[in-house]
Design an enzyme around this catalytic site. Structure first.
Site, PDB file in Angstrom:
ATOM      1  N   ASP A  34       0.935  -1.210  -0.034  1.00  0.00           N
ATOM      2  CA  ASP A  34      -0.048   0.037  -0.005  1.00  0.00           C
ATOM      3  C   ASP A  34       0.740   1.217  -0.034  1.00  0.00           C
ATOM      4  OD1 ASP A  34      -2.255  -1.595  -0.185  1.00  0.00           O
ATOM      5  OD2 ASP A  34      -2.594  -1.141   2.053  1.00  0.00           O
ATOM      6  N   GLU A  36       3.985   1.813  -1.116  1.00  0.00           N
ATOM      7  CA  GLU A  36       4.610   1.850  -2.588  1.00  0.00           C
ATOM      8  C   GLU A  36       3.554   2.397  -3.454  1.00  0.00           C
ATOM      9  OE1 GLU A  36       7.809  -1.708  -2.940  1.00  0.00           O
ATOM     10  OE2 GLU A  36       5.722  -2.278  -2.963  1.00  0.00           O
ATOM     11  N   ASP A  38       0.683   4.088  -2.807  1.00  0.00           N
ATOM     12  CA  ASP A  38       0.554   5.746  -2.496  1.00  0.00           C
ATOM     13  C   ASP A  38       1.533   6.581  -2.826  1.00  0.00           C
ATOM     14  OD1 ASP A  38      -1.882   4.750  -1.257  1.00  0.00           O
ATOM     15  OD2 ASP A  38      -1.146   4.745   0.778  1.00  0.00           O
ATOM     16  N   SER A  83     -33.274  -7.472 -19.892  1.00  0.00           N
ATOM     17  CA  SER A  83     -33.048  -8.244 -18.436  1.00  0.00           C
ATOM     18  C   SER A  83     -33.578  -9.679 -18.885  1.00  0.00           C
ATOM     19  CB  SER A  83     -33.841  -7.539 -17.442  1.00  0.00           C
ATOM     20  OG  SER A  83     -35.106  -7.712 -17.724  1.00  0.00           O
ATOM     21  N   LEU A  84     -33.590 -10.399 -17.878  1.00  0.00           N
ATOM     22  CA  LEU A  84     -33.954 -11.827 -17.878  1.00  0.00           C
ATOM     23  C   LEU A  84     -35.034 -12.202 -17.464  1.00  0.00           C
ATOM     24  CD1 LEU A  84     -30.091 -13.321 -17.216  1.00  0.00           C
ATOM     25  CD2 LEU A  84     -31.200 -12.963 -19.614  1.00  0.00           C
ATOM     26  N   GLU A 112     -24.012 -18.955 -14.126  1.00  0.00           N
ATOM     27  CA  GLU A 112     -23.402 -18.169 -13.312  1.00  0.00           C
ATOM     28  C   GLU A 112     -24.147 -17.682 -12.120  1.00  0.00           C
ATOM     29  OE1 GLU A 112     -23.163 -14.795 -16.083  1.00  0.00           O
ATOM     30  OE2 GLU A 112     -21.810 -15.983 -17.766  1.00  0.00           O
ATOM     31  N   LYS A 114     -26.080 -14.814 -10.079  1.00  0.00           N
ATOM     32  CA  LYS A 114     -26.962 -13.643 -10.352  1.00  0.00           C
ATOM     33  C   LYS A 114     -26.507 -12.901  -9.309  1.00  0.00           C
ATOM     34  CE  LYS A 114     -31.589 -12.010 -11.618  1.00  0.00           C
ATOM     35  NZ  LYS A 114     -31.484 -10.754 -10.844  1.00  0.00           N
ATOM     36  N   ASP A 116     -26.291  -9.359  -7.101  1.00  0.00           N
ATOM     37  CA  ASP A 116     -27.404  -8.625  -6.731  1.00  0.00           C
ATOM     38  C   ASP A 116     -26.912  -7.125  -6.559  1.00  0.00           C
ATOM     39  OD1 ASP A 116     -30.041  -7.585  -5.495  1.00  0.00           O
ATOM     40  OD2 ASP A 116     -29.655  -8.648  -3.654  1.00  0.00           O
ATOM     41  N   ARG A 135     -28.680   0.967 -16.954  1.00  0.00           N
ATOM     42  CA  ARG A 135     -29.758   0.137 -17.872  1.00  0.00           C
ATOM     43  C   ARG A 135     -30.967   1.193 -18.152  1.00  0.00           C
ATOM     44  NH1 ARG A 135     -33.384  -3.616 -19.210  1.00  0.00           N
ATOM     45  NH2 ARG A 135     -34.813  -3.420 -17.393  1.00  0.00           N
ATOM     46  N   GLU A 169     -22.207  -5.978 -13.667  1.00  0.00           N
ATOM     47  CA  GLU A 169     -22.993  -5.667 -12.431  1.00  0.00           C
ATOM     48  C   GLU A 169     -22.202  -4.819 -11.653  1.00  0.00           C
ATOM     49  OE1 GLU A 169     -26.100  -6.808 -12.981  1.00  0.00           O
ATOM     50  OE2 GLU A 169     -27.158  -6.601 -10.951  1.00  0.00           O
ATOM     51  N   TYR A 221     -20.191  -9.622 -17.213  1.00  0.00           N
ATOM     52  CA  TYR A 221     -20.658 -10.871 -17.638  1.00  0.00           C
ATOM     53  C   TYR A 221     -21.343 -10.955 -19.138  1.00  0.00           C
ATOM     54  CZ  TYR A 221     -24.867  -8.732 -15.603  1.00  0.00           C
ATOM     55  OH  TYR A 221     -25.552  -7.836 -15.228  1.00  0.00           O
ATOM     56  N   LYS A 286     -27.406 -19.663 -19.082  1.00  0.00           N
ATOM     57  CA  LYS A 286     -27.123 -19.193 -20.549  1.00  0.00           C
ATOM     58  C   LYS A 286     -26.659 -20.249 -21.380  1.00  0.00           C
ATOM     59  CE  LYS A 286     -25.483 -14.677 -18.531  1.00  0.00           C
ATOM     60  NZ  LYS A 286     -24.476 -13.882 -18.476  1.00  0.00           N
ATOM     61  N   LYS A 310     -34.448 -17.469  -9.294  1.00  0.00           N
ATOM     62  CA  LYS A 310     -34.270 -16.598  -8.118  1.00  0.00           C
ATOM     63  C   LYS A 310     -34.496 -17.501  -7.160  1.00  0.00           C
ATOM     64  CE  LYS A 310     -35.486 -12.351  -7.847  1.00  0.00           C
ATOM     65  NZ  LYS A 310     -35.251 -11.036  -7.957  1.00  0.00           N
ATOM     66  N   CYS A 404     -59.570   7.724  16.182  1.00  0.00           N
ATOM     67  CA  CYS A 404     -58.073   7.932  15.857  1.00  0.00           C
ATOM     68  C   CYS A 404     -57.420   7.881  17.110  1.00  0.00           C
ATOM     69  CB  CYS A 404     -58.320   9.392  15.233  1.00  0.00           C
ATOM     70  SG  CYS A 404     -56.639   9.872  14.658  1.00  0.00           S
ATOM     71  N   CYS A 407     -56.013  11.884  17.246  1.00  0.00           N
ATOM     72  CA  CYS A 407     -56.998  12.775  17.824  1.00  0.00           C
ATOM     73  C   CYS A 407     -58.238  12.613  18.472  1.00  0.00           C
ATOM     74  CB  CYS A 407     -57.454  13.982  16.546  1.00  0.00           C
ATOM     75  SG  CYS A 407     -58.658  13.253  15.268  1.00  0.00           S
ATOM     76  N   CYS A 422     -59.691   8.701   9.437  1.00  0.00           N
ATOM     77  CA  CYS A 422     -59.927   9.651  10.393  1.00  0.00           C
ATOM     78  C   CYS A 422     -60.351  11.087   9.560  1.00  0.00           C
ATOM     79  CB  CYS A 422     -58.818   9.998  11.201  1.00  0.00           C
ATOM     80  SG  CYS A 422     -58.672  11.781  12.029  1.00  0.00           S
ATOM     81  N   CYS A 427     -56.693  16.931  12.255  1.00  0.00           N
ATOM     82  CA  CYS A 427     -55.885  15.941  13.128  1.00  0.00           C
ATOM     83  C   CYS A 427     -54.542  16.195  12.915  1.00  0.00           C
ATOM     84  CB  CYS A 427     -56.399  14.421  12.405  1.00  0.00           C
ATOM     85  SG  CYS A 427     -55.300  13.235  13.284  1.00  0.00           S
TER      86      CYS A 427
END
Ligand code: IVH
Length: 667
Positions: A34, A36, A38, A83-84, A112, A114, A116, A135, A169, A221, A286, A310, A404, A407, A422, A427
């Site tokens: 790190d 080096e 920086d 989309s799929l 693959e 999926k 999120d 998209r 993604e 992907y 796929k 899913k 309510c 009130c 209400c 109120c």
């Protein structure tokens, strides 16, 4: 140092830092420490600052962010970003597999994860990142280049100087979300609900420094144009993108043959899911061979060669401690479950809406029950059912209230409706909710005036009406004294209130909370009337003549603008300097679309029907579901219905897919 020497040093440092980023963030195999890294980056930053003529958008110094934009530009995708289709069971995967075999395609797939997150399209020219887009609706996305440049795993320069578009993604790693939420809880900010919203929110920042801090990552992907590179299979495409320097998930893209192997893949993915550093919500299947993909083609919405399976929504058990009632802006009463806090998919759930009395009775919920909850659409918690077998007998029956809770007014239920209201205009709960609505994101979007603060300010007497929001600046001193506030946050809030005065009409219109006027209708009205003054004087007929506005909405609008209190409110808003004019773009003119009424029939393969309608509407055309003499053009796709014959009978102009496609492509 001579300029040419400086340039070579800059080039050298850029290469070292770009390579180091690749090794660290893509290969997960750092070659520099790190310190080096920086040191090199700092030297590069100084040289770039001193020699601005050598500035380059592909410099690794851009990864720390800094570019700020004032709005997101729209980008039309060269190839629609589809989309799929989602499937939720093995049976549905089996029917997909059967269809593939029936279409004489070998059932050889790549499976693959999926991921999120949110999909992104990355464009390179001569190997340099030129722009990145979301998209959007699949046809038009938003330019998010300034933020994407800050994502460490996105190469700014490829290993070959080619022109290419790739898709993948953007996601937020699980531990990053955790860290952010720990900090937000400390700062008393609402926690981010899940990795997808957190990633989407980060990518929608105007200031790329904020996005850079969110530590987003990518998996690439999809190669939309494989033929251009002589690529024959999806697996080859993945290898090709990997070799160009993209982060491709090498762990999970081996060949999977037939249904049994798919099932095995799902089983292993489900087991590994929790131990992965990123969230996955399913798997994608796929067809590997690209000739076969082409043969299978597309529906109007999806490719026919892939599906997304899913995972079932996760459920947890907890105790229903109580049912409490809240009063909405319109006076509607909602029962809410108070739950023993539980963690569900990364966030703590304490409350869930129970919608209305019928919902609670139908689910036979009792206070004290053990209930199962899940996240509907993975975001909003939902009570699924009571575990009746676990009742001990001390559970209490649910009792709808008659008054309510705020009130005390007697509640009323309209005929044939499930909700209680209400009806007391005064109120406090209704007033607070109306204020919350006015300040909310889709309305006046006043950052800093969230639900709790509005409630506090209401109770403290600072804000009782919409107008008081703009008079808050008179209480600056008192506000600074409040717990959790200080000079800076009060000034930010007052600034946000002042800024919001410049909003375009549709936000104000939506914020006013006229019955039945949602954000879309507000926009439609703002575009037509251009100013609140014109709307104030418009007649019932004028409203009723607008397509999409029926008699009820027309009456609500006229009633609202005739009400003396509302008329006064509008005058006062004007006096306080709130903009009441429409500031957006007008519909564009196009000789084929503007002012014409279209009917679509049959299936179009080049574009999804909703997208085509929104393009037509953006050029001031309209669409209708039935053919009449008012119809100007009927667009006919594959397997048209009776509308086609009717158009022929009436002699209405007919466009086939080829014609509409060429018009859209030439826009
Ligand atoms: S392929 C034409 N592969 O899921 C094919 N999508 O429901 C384009 N996603 O919009 C998509 N992981 O945002 C593909 N391995 C993966 C994916 C993936 C996540 C998302 C993507 C897409 C949605 C499809």
């Amino acid at each position: 140092m001579e300029k040419s020497e400086i340039k070579s040093r800059i080039d050298y440092l850029r290469k070292v830092c770009n390579d180091a980023n690749y090794e660290y963030y893509v290969l997960d195999n750092p070659t520099l420490t790190d310190q080096e890294f920086d040191k090199f980056l700092r030297e590069l930053e100084i040289l770039e600052e001193e020699n601005p003529e050598f500035d380059s958008s592909s410099s690794p110094t851009k990864k720390v962010g800094g570019e700020v934009i004032d709005k997101f530009k729209k980008v039309r995708h060269k190839i629609p970003m589809l989309s799929l289709p989602d499937v939720f069971s093995l049976e549905e995967i089996e029917s997909f597999n059967t269809r593939i075999i029936k279409d004489e395609v070998k059932p050889i797939y790549v499976c693959e994860y999926k991921i999120d997150g949110l999909s992104v399209s990355l464009h390179y020219e001569k190997g340099e990142l030129v722009y990145a887009a979301t998209r959007g609706d699949g046809i038009v996305g938003e330019d998010i280049t300034h933020n994407v440049r800050t994502i460490r795993s996105v190469p700014l320069i490829l290993k070959q100087p080619i022109d290419i578009e790739v898709r993948g993604e953007i996601y937020m790693p699980k531990n990053v979300l955790k860290e952010i939420n720990i900090k937000r809880e400390k700062d008393n900010l609402p926690i981010l609900q899940n990795v997808r919203n957190a990633a989407a929110g980060s990518i929608r920042q105007l200031d790329s420094k904020v996005a850079a801090e969110r530590k987003l990552d990518t998996w690439i992907y999809h190669l939309p144009n494989p033929e251009d590179y002589g690529i024959k299979s999806h697996q080859e495409a993945l290898q090709f993108m990997n070799d160009l320097g993209f982060k491709v998930n090498r762990e999970v893209n081996s060949i999977v043959k037939g249904i049994e192997e798919i099932e095995k893949f799902i089983e292993i993915a489900s087991q590994k899911r929790d131990s992965l550093a990123y969230e996955i919500d399913g798997i994608v299947i796929k067809v590997n061979d690209l000739v076969s993909q082409k043969k299978l083609g597309f529906t109007s919405k999806y490719p026919k060669w892939a599906v997304a399976y899913k995972f079932p929504a996760k459920e947890v058990l907890t105790k229903l401690k109580d049912i409490i009632f809240t009063v909405g802006r319109t006076g509607r009463i909602t029962p809410n479950a108070v739950l023993d806090p539980v963690i569900l998919m990364g966030s703590t759930v304490k409350r869930a809406t129970l919608h209305n009395e019928d919902y609670v009775l139908m689910k036979d919920l009792k206070i004290g029950d053990v209930v199962s909850i899940r996240k509907a659409g993975d975001v909003i918690p939902e009570v699924i059912e009571a575990k009746i077998a676990r009742r001990s007998g001390i559970e209490k029956d649910f009792q709808m209230i008659n008054n309510c809770p705020i009130c005390g007014s007697i509640l009323e239920k309209k005929k044939d409706q499930v909700d209680y209201y209400c009806l007391n205009e005064l109120c406090p709960a209704r007033k607070v909710e109306a204020l919350i609505h006015y300040c909310s994101r889709k309305a006046m979007n006043i950052e800093g005036l969230g639900e709790e603060i509005i409630e506090d300010f209401y109770n403290l007497g600072f804000i009782k009406t919409i107008l008081d929001i703009y008079r808050l600046k008179d209480h600056r001193k008192d506000l600074i004294e409040l717990e959790g506030f200080g000079n800076k946050s009060v000034d930010n809030l007052l600034q946000a209130i002042e800024e919001s005065k410049k909003n375009s009409l549709e936000r104000l219109l939506f914020g006013l909370g006229i019955s039945g006027i949602g954000d879309k209708t507000a926009l439609l009205l703002a575009k037509i009337f251009k100013s609140l003054d014109k709307m104030r004087e418009a007649t019932y007929e004028q409203y009723n003549n607008i397509k999409d506005i029926g008699p009820t909405l027309a009456k609500n609008l006229v009633d609202f603008f005739q009400d003396e209190i509302n008329r006064e409110l509008i005058s006062s808003l004007k006096k306080l300097g709130i903009n009441i004019k429409y500031l957006g773009e007008d519909d564009k003119f196009n000789e084929f679309f503007t002012g014409k009424c279209f009917v679509l029939t049959g299936t179009l393969s080049f574009m999804d029907r909703d997208n085509l309608v929104s393009i037509i509407e953006s050029y001031g055309g309209s669409s209708s579901s039935s053919v009449s003499r008012k119809t100007d053009v009927v667009i006919v796709g594959d397997k048209p219905g009776s509308k086609y014959n009717k158009a022929l009978d009436l002699g209405i102009e007919i466009w086939n897919e080829e014609k509409i496609k060429s018009i859209v492509n030439n826009l």
